[in-house]
Each structure stands twice: as structure tokens, then as C-alpha cells.
Write an enzyme that holds these catalytic residues in place. Structure first.
Site, PDB file in Angstrom:
ATOM      1  N   THR A 335     -15.421   4.446  -4.847  1.00  0.00           N
ATOM      2  CA  THR A 335     -14.201   5.254  -4.758  1.00  0.00           C
ATOM      3  C   THR A 335     -13.552   5.091  -3.393  1.00  0.00           C
ATOM      4  O   THR A 335     -12.330   4.928  -3.274  1.00  0.00           O
ATOM      5  CB  THR A 335     -14.516   6.742  -5.005  1.00  0.00           C
ATOM      6  OG1 THR A 335     -15.111   6.898  -6.294  1.00  0.00           O
ATOM      7  CG2 THR A 335     -13.252   7.583  -4.934  1.00  0.00           C
ATOM      8  N   TRP A 338     -12.181   1.578  -3.179  1.00  0.00           N
ATOM      9  CA  TRP A 338     -10.985   1.445  -4.015  1.00  0.00           C
ATOM     10  C   TRP A 338      -9.739   1.850  -3.236  1.00  0.00           C
ATOM     11  O   TRP A 338      -8.667   1.265  -3.406  1.00  0.00           O
ATOM     12  CB  TRP A 338     -11.113   2.303  -5.269  1.00  0.00           C
ATOM     13  CG  TRP A 338      -9.901   2.274  -6.153  1.00  0.00           C
ATOM     14  CD1 TRP A 338      -9.626   1.372  -7.145  1.00  0.00           C
ATOM     15  CD2 TRP A 338      -8.787   3.164  -6.126  1.00  0.00           C
ATOM     16  NE1 TRP A 338      -8.411   1.661  -7.727  1.00  0.00           N
ATOM     17  CE2 TRP A 338      -7.878   2.759  -7.115  1.00  0.00           C
ATOM     18  CE3 TRP A 338      -8.468   4.289  -5.345  1.00  0.00           C
ATOM     19  CZ2 TRP A 338      -6.682   3.422  -7.363  1.00  0.00           C
ATOM     20  CZ3 TRP A 338      -7.266   4.949  -5.587  1.00  0.00           C
ATOM     21  CH2 TRP A 338      -6.393   4.517  -6.581  1.00  0.00           C
ATOM     22  N   HIS A 339      -9.878   2.844  -2.378  1.00  0.00           N
ATOM     23  CA  HIS A 339      -8.718   3.331  -1.640  1.00  0.00           C
ATOM     24  C   HIS A 339      -8.237   2.348  -0.585  1.00  0.00           C
ATOM     25  O   HIS A 339      -7.069   2.432  -0.161  1.00  0.00           O
ATOM     26  CB  HIS A 339      -9.030   4.686  -0.993  1.00  0.00           C
ATOM     27  CG  HIS A 339      -8.926   5.836  -1.941  1.00  0.00           C
ATOM     28  ND1 HIS A 339      -9.959   6.206  -2.777  1.00  0.00           N
ATOM     29  CD2 HIS A 339      -7.909   6.692  -2.209  1.00  0.00           C
ATOM     30  CE1 HIS A 339      -9.580   7.244  -3.505  1.00  0.00           C
ATOM     31  NE2 HIS A 339      -8.341   7.553  -3.175  1.00  0.00           N
ATOM     32  N   GLY A 340      -9.085   1.458  -0.140  1.00  0.00           N
ATOM     33  CA  GLY A 340      -8.611   0.492   0.833  1.00  0.00           C
ATOM     34  C   GLY A 340      -9.732  -0.279   1.497  1.00  0.00           C
ATOM     35  O   GLY A 340     -10.886   0.158   1.509  1.00  0.00           O
ATOM     36  N   PHE A 497      -2.506   1.735  -1.890  1.00  0.00           N
ATOM     37  CA  PHE A 497      -3.797   1.547  -2.548  1.00  0.00           C
ATOM     38  C   PHE A 497      -3.651   0.781  -3.864  1.00  0.00           C
ATOM     39  O   PHE A 497      -4.628   0.392  -4.447  1.00  0.00           O
ATOM     40  CB  PHE A 497      -4.464   2.898  -2.820  1.00  0.00           C
ATOM     41  CG  PHE A 497      -4.566   3.755  -1.583  1.00  0.00           C
ATOM     42  CD1 PHE A 497      -4.954   3.205  -0.372  1.00  0.00           C
ATOM     43  CD2 PHE A 497      -4.253   5.095  -1.624  1.00  0.00           C
ATOM     44  CE1 PHE A 497      -5.042   3.982   0.768  1.00  0.00           C
ATOM     45  CE2 PHE A 497      -4.341   5.883  -0.481  1.00  0.00           C
ATOM     46  CZ  PHE A 497      -4.724   5.327   0.710  1.00  0.00           C
TER      47      PHE A 497
END
Length: 497
Positions: A335, A338-340, A497
Site C-alpha cells: 500500500t 503503491w502511493h509512490g 500516484f
């Protein structure tokens, strides 16, 4: 062209009018129009991004058919894995190439080898994380026989590129969107009015709250060494509000825009800052992403571990707890990633994972403690205290999320938790901040009052007299006009993102 721009307003009006032309009231023609509009909308960012989107969508159309028509499990699995590799591979190259290369060089340098840094910088297509996740859910659901492969190519392409969701969600899985795409849609005044109300509230959250807060937040996080701990605390609180108003505002606009065309999108926020524990927070924040990771990562890992682990305990840890810990750490690592492509996001994700693990492990102990104290679970003091503790932990986590690097986040926290934490906050623009504070109070009061509804202004047509209702709408419009941040159009935070 973003939701809060004049260009998008013109685009939306034109598409809306064409869409509901009576002689075109055929869902197949409407789908073609929406697909063309979606590709135009996305291509306005960069036509090269559009080529990537189209090619990925066409590839997934083919993979879906190959998975669906093959009855032999090995062949089905082969095409599923091929599709997953393609989608995840494309996401990894565009989003994580530089991150992985730099991390590898840093690792090698620990052993005394200094490799040259790569000068290749790959441009990140806007929204790629979102439409790749749509594609992954489509292929996996076909493999699990929760969904039949879509034979109509226009319908499938639209489900992977619908313009209200293409840039930053919600992650509306094709399994839920395709049935709506493939059925007749009638114009409904009530639905359109409801969509406009949700768009208006989202605009207020984005333009008045989030964008005005961004000015202060950018300054505090850039020059954190120049401010007292109390001011940095204020900056962390400001960002906590900013990211919520920005992203929930986007989600409200996205869902509201979809309603204008007869579609129902999944709810993405449910007043998360009113949560009393971290588990409840993640049932209310970015719901479409959390449920995606739950269904496609957490549950498969959990089932696999339960199937393979024998016995009741491993290293003195109950199997059920061990499974939860492992699955949670994997999910929250992903998670964060996934954001960066930044260690700050990874730490942010793992921080929340650890909080959730701690919450999970202490639930029974908490019940026993409350019982000994003679307190009920709905005791107002207990509920209020838990809400404050939860919100404080969330604020700390957002500092890592917002900081450019891990050292910056640590320095920010170090300066925050210093003796100057007890000073009076000192920064420029206090008058503007005071006016903004009044809007923030108004914003959360409306959300608190309507926390049992899908969005803050839902159902106003039945709860408020006509004149009072329109006075409220016009009041929001006037606030948007006079107090909306106007120096430049700020992109939504989650576009990166």
C-alpha cells in the site's frame, strides 16, 4: 484539464448535452460517446499517455477472452499470469524504475562499490496506478469466475478508462461497472441533482479548504527548520485536513460526475477522521483501494498461510495472529509502495500496518480492561479519548507521507517534539489562516451532522425547505468565488500516484 478548471466545465457540459440527446438515447451510442470523451479527456494530459492506456486496455481485452475461453486450468493460469506480468511490469517500469535502480546502487555502495547513477528518468503517466488496478481486478475476477470476459470491446475499453475515475479513482472494478455500461440508462432529474450537489461539496472541499491550506503546508514542510514545534504541529494538522479535503473532494466530484451520466460509483470516503480506532479509519478512508488489497492480496495470503501452516502456534505465536501479522505487513508495504516510489510512503504504510496489528492483538485485552473499570464500550469519555489518540497517530503518519525524504520527516518530528512545542505558533498569514479556520470548522460541522449519509450534502432536498436549501447552495458558490484559491490551479494530490 482537471475537474476544477473552466476547460473541464465546458467539456462536461458539452458531453452531458450530447449524451442525453433524445434521438441518441441508445446506451451503445452513449458508450461510444463516453469512450471518445474519456480518451479526449485523458489525451489532453499527454497523447503519449493515451497510447499507453489504449494498448494496455486492448491487451487486457485479449487476455480476458483467453482466460475465459480456456477450460484447461493450466492454460487459464498461464494467460492470467501473463496478463498480471504485463500489467504489473508496465506499472513497475513507469512508476518504480528509478526507485529500484537508485535503491540497488545504494545497496551496492554499502559493500564499497560506487556505481554511476542512472540519468534515465521515465515520465509517469497520470493515473496509471488506478487503471492498472482496474485491469488486474478484471483479469483476476474472470479467472475466479466472478465475471465473464466482456465481448464488446467498447464496453471493456470504457470500463478501464471512464473519465470520472481514470485519474484518481475511485477504483471502480469492471465487475461492478460493466453491468451499468451494458444496460439502458434513462435521464433522472433526481439523480442529476444529487450529482450536482455532490460535485458542489467536492469543489468546496478542494478549492476552498485544500488549496488554501496547501499554501501554508508547503511553506511549513519546506522550511521546517525556521518554525517552532507548535507551528509545525499546526502544519501537520493542516496537511491532515488538506489531504482529506483534496482527495475526498476529488472523490465526491468523481462520483457526482458519474451520476450525471446515470452511473453509480463505489463510495470512497465515509468521514474517516471521526473514527475511534485505526481499523475503523481504514474502513472509511480510500475504501476502494483498501478493499482491493483486502480481496486480492490480504485474503489470498491469509488462506495460503492457513493452508500451509500446521499446528496452533509458531514461535509461541498463535497461528491466527501470525497469519494476520504477515498478511498485514505485506499488504501495508505494498500500500505504501503503491502511493509512490519513495521510502517515506513505505514507512507510512508499514506504520499503519503496525498500528493495525497492535489494534488486532490488543482487542481482547482492551475488553477485559474496560470490564474491570466498569466502563461500557460506548462510554463517551472512552470514545472521545480513542478518537483523539487515533487522530494523533494519523497526524504523525501523515508527516512521513508529506515529507520529501525520510531524514526530512525525522527532522520535522524532532523539531516538532521540542520545547518550542509549547510556544504560541508564529507564521505569516495569520489573518488568512483565521478565515480559513472558520471554513474548516464549517466544513467538519456539516460532515459531522450528516455523517450517516453517503456524502455531506446528500438528501438536502428532503431535509431543508426550498429557499433555505438554495441559500445554502448560493452561499457555497459565493464562498467558492471569493475565497477559492485563485493564484493557479492546483492539481489533486493523488494525481501523482
Amino acid at each position: 484539464m482537471i475537474f476544477v478548471s473552466i476547460e473541464f466545465a465546458i467539456f462536461l457540459v458539452v458531453v452531458f448535452l450530447l449524451y442525453w440527446i433524445k434521438r441518441w438515447n441508445n446506451f451503445k451510442i452513449q458508450n461510444i460517446l463516453l469512450l471518445a470523451a474519456s480518451y479526449f479527456f485523458y489525451g489532453m494530459w499527454d497523447w503519449r499517455f493515451l497510447i499507453i492506456l489504449v494498448l494496455i486496455s486492448l491487451a487486457n481485452f485479449g487476455f480476458g477472452l483467453l482466460i475465459d475461453i480456456n477450460e484447461i486450468n493450466k492454460r487459464k493460469k498461464f494467460w492470467l499470469i501473463s496478463g498480471l506480468i504485463l500489467n504489473i511490469g508496465i506499472l513497475a517500469v513507469f512508476k518504480y524504475y528509478n526507485f529500484f535502480i537508485d535503491s540497488f546502487i545504494d545497496l551496492i555502495s554499502l559493500f564499497g562499490y560506487n556505481l554511476p547513477r542512472s540519468t534515465t528518468k521515465i515520465l509517469l503517466p497520470v493515473g496509471i496506478s488506478f487503471y492498472v488496478f482496474l485491469s488486474l481486478s478484471y483479469l483476476i475476477d474472470i479467472y475466479k469466475k466472478k465475471l465473464n470476459a466482456e465481448r464488446n470491446i467498447v464496453s471493456l475499453l470504457l470500463s478501464l478508462s471512464f473519465f470520472p475515475i481514470i485519474l484518481a479513482g475511485p477504483i471502480q472494478r469492471p465487475a461492478a461497472l460493466l453491468p451499468q455500461i451494458n444496460q439502458r440508462r434513462e435521464f433522472q432529474y433526481e439523480k442529476v441533482a444529487d450529482g450536482l450537489r455532490q460535485i458542489l461539496w467536492g469543489l468546496f472541499a478542494k478549492v476552498v479548504i485544500a488549496d488554501n491550506l496547501a499554501v501554508f503546508v508547503d511553506d511549513f514542510f519546506t522550511d521546517y527548520n525556521d518554525y517552532t514545534g507548535s507551528t509545525l504541529l499546526l502544519g501537520a494538522i493542516f496537511f491532515t485536513i488538506q489531504i482529506y479535503a483534496d482527495f475526498s473532494g476529488y472523490s465526491d466530484m468523481s462520483i457526482g460526475i458519474a451520476k450525471l451520466f446515470g452511473f453509480n460509483l463505489v463510495r470512497n470516503f465515509a468521514y474517516p477522521y471521526f473514527s475511534r480506532d485505526i481499523s475503523e479509519f481504514w474502513k472509511r478512508w480510500h475504501i476502494s483501494l483498501v478493499t482491493f488489497f483486502r480481496d486480492y492480496v490480504f485474503l489470498p495470503i491469509s488462506f495460503a498461510l492457513v493452508y500451509k501452516i500446521r499446528g496452533e502456534k509458531v514461535l509461541l505465536i498463535k497461528v491466527e495472529h501470525l497469519v494476520y501479522i504477515i498478511a498485514s505487513l505485506v499488504v501495508w508495504f505494498l500500500t505504501g509502495l503503491w502511493h509512490g516510489a519513495n521510502y517515506t510512503y513505505v514507512i507510512w504504510g508499514l506504520f499503519h500496518g503496525v498500528l493495525l496489528i497492535f489494534y488486532h492483538l490488543q482487542r481482547n485485552s482492551r475488553k477485559r480492561v474496560l470490564k474491570k473499570l466498569g466502563c461500557t464500550n460506548d462510554n463517551i469519555f472512552i470514545v472521545s479519548l480513542e478518537r483523539l489518540i487515533t487522530l494523533a497517530l494519523i497526524v504523525v503518519a501523515w508527516i512521513f507521507f508529506r515529507s520529501s525524504t525520510v531524514p526530512d520527516a525525522i527532522d520535522y518530528l524532532t523539531n516538532l517534539f521540542s520545547k518550542s512545542l509549547f510556544y504560541i505558533p508564529a507564521f505569516s498569514g495569520k489573518k488568512d489562516a483565521l478565515i480559513l479556520a472558520l471554513f474548516i470548522i464549517f466544513y467538519f460541522l456539516i460532515e459531522w451532522r450528516n455523517r450517516d449519509r453517503q456524502f455531506a450534502t446528500a438528501g438536502m432536498e428532503t431535509r431543508m425547505p426550498l429557499l433555505k436549501r438554495w441559500a445554502f447552495y448560493l452561499g457555497l458558490i459565493m464562498i467558492l468565488y471569493f475565497f477559492g484559491y485563485s493564484e493557479e490551479t492546483l492539481e489533486f494530490i493523488y494525481f501523482q500516484f
